[in-house]
Design a protein around this motif. Structure first.
Motif, mmCIF file in Angstrom:
data_model
loop_
_atom_site.group_PDB
_atom_site.id
_atom_site.type_symbol
_atom_site.label_atom_id
_atom_site.label_comp_id
_atom_site.label_asym_id
_atom_site.label_seq_id
_atom_site.Cartn_x
_atom_site.Cartn_y
_atom_site.Cartn_z
ATOM 1 N N UNK A 183 0.830 -1.212 0.000
ATOM 2 C CA UNK A 183 0.000 0.000 0.000
ATOM 3 C C UNK A 183 0.859 1.254 0.000
ATOM 4 N N UNK A 184 2.016 1.207 0.649
ATOM 5 C CA UNK A 184 2.919 2.350 0.653
ATOM 6 C C UNK A 184 3.814 2.362 -0.585
ATOM 7 N N UNK A 185 4.410 1.240 -0.908
ATOM 8 C CA UNK A 185 5.453 1.208 -1.927
ATOM 9 C C UNK A 185 4.911 1.527 -3.322
ATOM 10 N N UNK A 186 3.716 1.040 -3.651
ATOM 11 C CA UNK A 186 3.150 1.327 -4.970
ATOM 12 C C UNK A 186 2.860 2.816 -5.131
ATOM 13 N N UNK A 187 2.323 3.436 -4.082
ATOM 14 C CA UNK A 187 2.034 4.871 -4.164
ATOM 15 C C UNK A 187 3.319 5.677 -4.271
ATOM 16 N N UNK A 188 4.346 5.289 -3.541
ATOM 17 C CA UNK A 188 5.630 5.996 -3.628
ATOM 18 C C UNK A 188 6.241 5.858 -5.019
ATOM 19 N N UNK A 298 -10.253 5.465 -2.143
ATOM 20 C CA UNK A 298 -9.217 4.827 -1.342
ATOM 21 C C UNK A 298 -8.477 5.915 -0.600
ATOM 22 N N UNK A 299 -8.198 5.686 0.679
ATOM 23 C CA UNK A 299 -7.367 6.611 1.452
ATOM 24 C C UNK A 299 -6.314 5.842 2.226
ATOM 25 N N UNK A 300 -5.172 6.495 2.379
ATOM 26 C CA UNK A 300 -4.046 5.946 3.145
ATOM 27 C C UNK A 300 -3.404 7.105 3.889
ATOM 28 N N UNK A 301 -3.120 6.890 5.157
ATOM 29 C CA UNK A 301 -2.471 7.931 5.960
ATOM 30 C C UNK A 301 -1.436 7.277 6.866
ATOM 31 N N UNK A 302 -0.252 7.882 6.943
ATOM 32 C CA UNK A 302 0.791 7.410 7.855
ATOM 33 C C UNK A 302 1.463 8.643 8.450
ATOM 34 N N UNK A 303 0.888 9.151 9.526
ATOM 35 C CA UNK A 303 1.403 10.367 10.161
ATOM 36 C C UNK A 303 1.621 10.194 11.659
ATOM 37 N N UNK A 304 0.847 9.359 12.294
ATOM 38 C CA UNK A 304 0.902 9.235 13.746
ATOM 39 C C UNK A 304 2.128 8.426 14.179
ATOM 40 N N UNK A 305 2.518 8.613 15.449
ATOM 41 C CA UNK A 305 3.661 7.878 16.012
ATOM 42 C C UNK A 305 4.910 8.040 15.154
ATOM 43 N N UNK A 306 5.222 9.294 14.839
ATOM 44 C CA UNK A 306 6.402 9.593 14.007
ATOM 45 C C UNK A 306 6.345 8.875 12.672
ATOM 46 N N UNK A 307 5.171 8.929 12.056
ATOM 47 C CA UNK A 307 4.962 8.326 10.731
ATOM 48 C C UNK A 307 5.309 6.839 10.726
#
Length: 341
Positions: A183-188, A298-307
């Motif tokens: 989910x992260x790597x494809x978007x990056x 579709x939504x994705x978020x990675x911000x909490x706990x120092x990303x």
């Protein structure tokens, strides 16, 4: 993951017989679980299909309606997880079970005791699985929300939420584990391939939102999302990456249902899909992305706990909670001639 087979023009082959088989297996798994429960457990695990809180859900910690895995015997937990498996593809089931396991890791990293089977996830079955009437089931808990609605021999699997805390396990026996890596790597990869002008449209903010913008709303509003870069303004390679990213989410579902969702997106117009990113592109810093089309978001978020804390969700704008299937089902039943006495 993904597992779907997509042709160059976006079309997929859909086998309706395999969809019926998936529904049958799901019905059998739900019936087996219910048959294993005692009366008190069954009361906790069951509810009418049209229960008042049918569309109330969350991905935050805390109790849910239903029967928790911690209240089940070992054999019952096996049956509950087999039901979870039945609502997912093989890869989706592996990821869903991985999130349950990651919750144990998270608790251990924070100094909490973790007893075998003491998993804070709840199973709930709505309606009568033995009748040809709509029924549904849910497996909910921290960072896992699988909602399946069955209407005759068709199904809906959204809202579908998977989260990972930590996104990358920082230490201990499972150091380096990434439960939602694709989910992260494809978007990056998609973002990295955009040119300067495309990025001006795709990157909607230098700061990522604190969480997914639709949160746990019963009805997802696509107007809450940033606009982003249209599929039509991408190169063929970029479009392929965007399609791969969307399939990463759709392929959480049983294969034929994932293919059907993809086919609806194709028919609605792939050129109408958009990709938006917020935040910096450097790993380890808070970031967010969304993909929207006429039939889904579709939504994705990675911000909490120092990303190091992922929230990701797939919503079907026509079929969340089986809305489109139920509308057709009830309309057909209303039009059906009444038998003569």
């Amino acid at each position: 993951r993904p597992t779907g087979t997509t042709a160059d023009d976006g079309d997929v082959m859909i086998d309706e017989a395999r969809t019926r088989d998936a529904v049958r297996l799901m019905r059998e798994a739900a019936a087996a679980l219910l048959a294993s429960l005692d009366a008190a457990q069954k009361t906790s695990a069951s509810a009418p299909f049209e229960v008042a809180d049918q569309q109330k859900w969350t991905y935050l910690p805390g109790p849910r309606p239903g029967l928790s895995l911690a209240e089940m015997t070992t054999a019952q937990r096996v049956l509950a997880l087999e039901l979870l498996d039945a609502g997912c593809s093989a890869g989706g089931a592996q990821t869903a079970r991985g999130i349950i396991e990651l919750e144990r890791v998270r608790r251990q990293l924070t100094g909490q005791s973790v007893a075998p089977g003491d998993d804070p996830y709840w199973v709930r079955i709505l309606g009568d699985v033995s009748r040809d009437e709509p029924w549904a089931w849910r497996v909910n808990g921290h960072h896992l929300a699988v909602h399946v609605t069955v209407v005759v021999d068709q199904l809906a699997v959204t809202p579908n939420f998977l989260g990972a805390e930590p996104a990358v396990v920082p230490r201990g026996q499972h150091v380096g584990l990434r439960t939602l890596a694709a989910e992260e790597d494809l978007a990056r990869a998609l973002l990295a391939g955009l040119d300067t002008e495309q990025r001006l449209t795709a990157v909607t903010s230098e700061v990522a939102p604190h969480d997914i913008l639709t949160r746990f709303d019963p009805v997802a509003d696509p107007r809450a999302l940033p606009t982003g870069l249209p599929h039509a303004q991408m190169t063929d390679e970029q479009r392929a990456l965007l399609q791969h990213l969307v399939r990463c989410y759709f392929d959480r579902a049983p294969l034929e249902h994932a293919n059907a969702c993809w086919q609806r997106a194709v028919e609605a117009g792939l050129e109408r899909m958009r990709f938006g990113w917020a935040g910096p592109d450097r790993r380890g810093l808070g970031h967010y992305y969304c993909v929207s089309g006429p039939t889904f978001l579709i939504e994705y978020d990675n911000t909490q706990d120092d990303a190091n804390h992922i929230h990701s969700v797939w919503r079907d704008l026509r079929g969340d909670w089986g809305g489109d299937l139920l509308a057709t089902h009830y309309a057909d039943r209303h039009r059906r001639p009444v038998p003569s006495p």
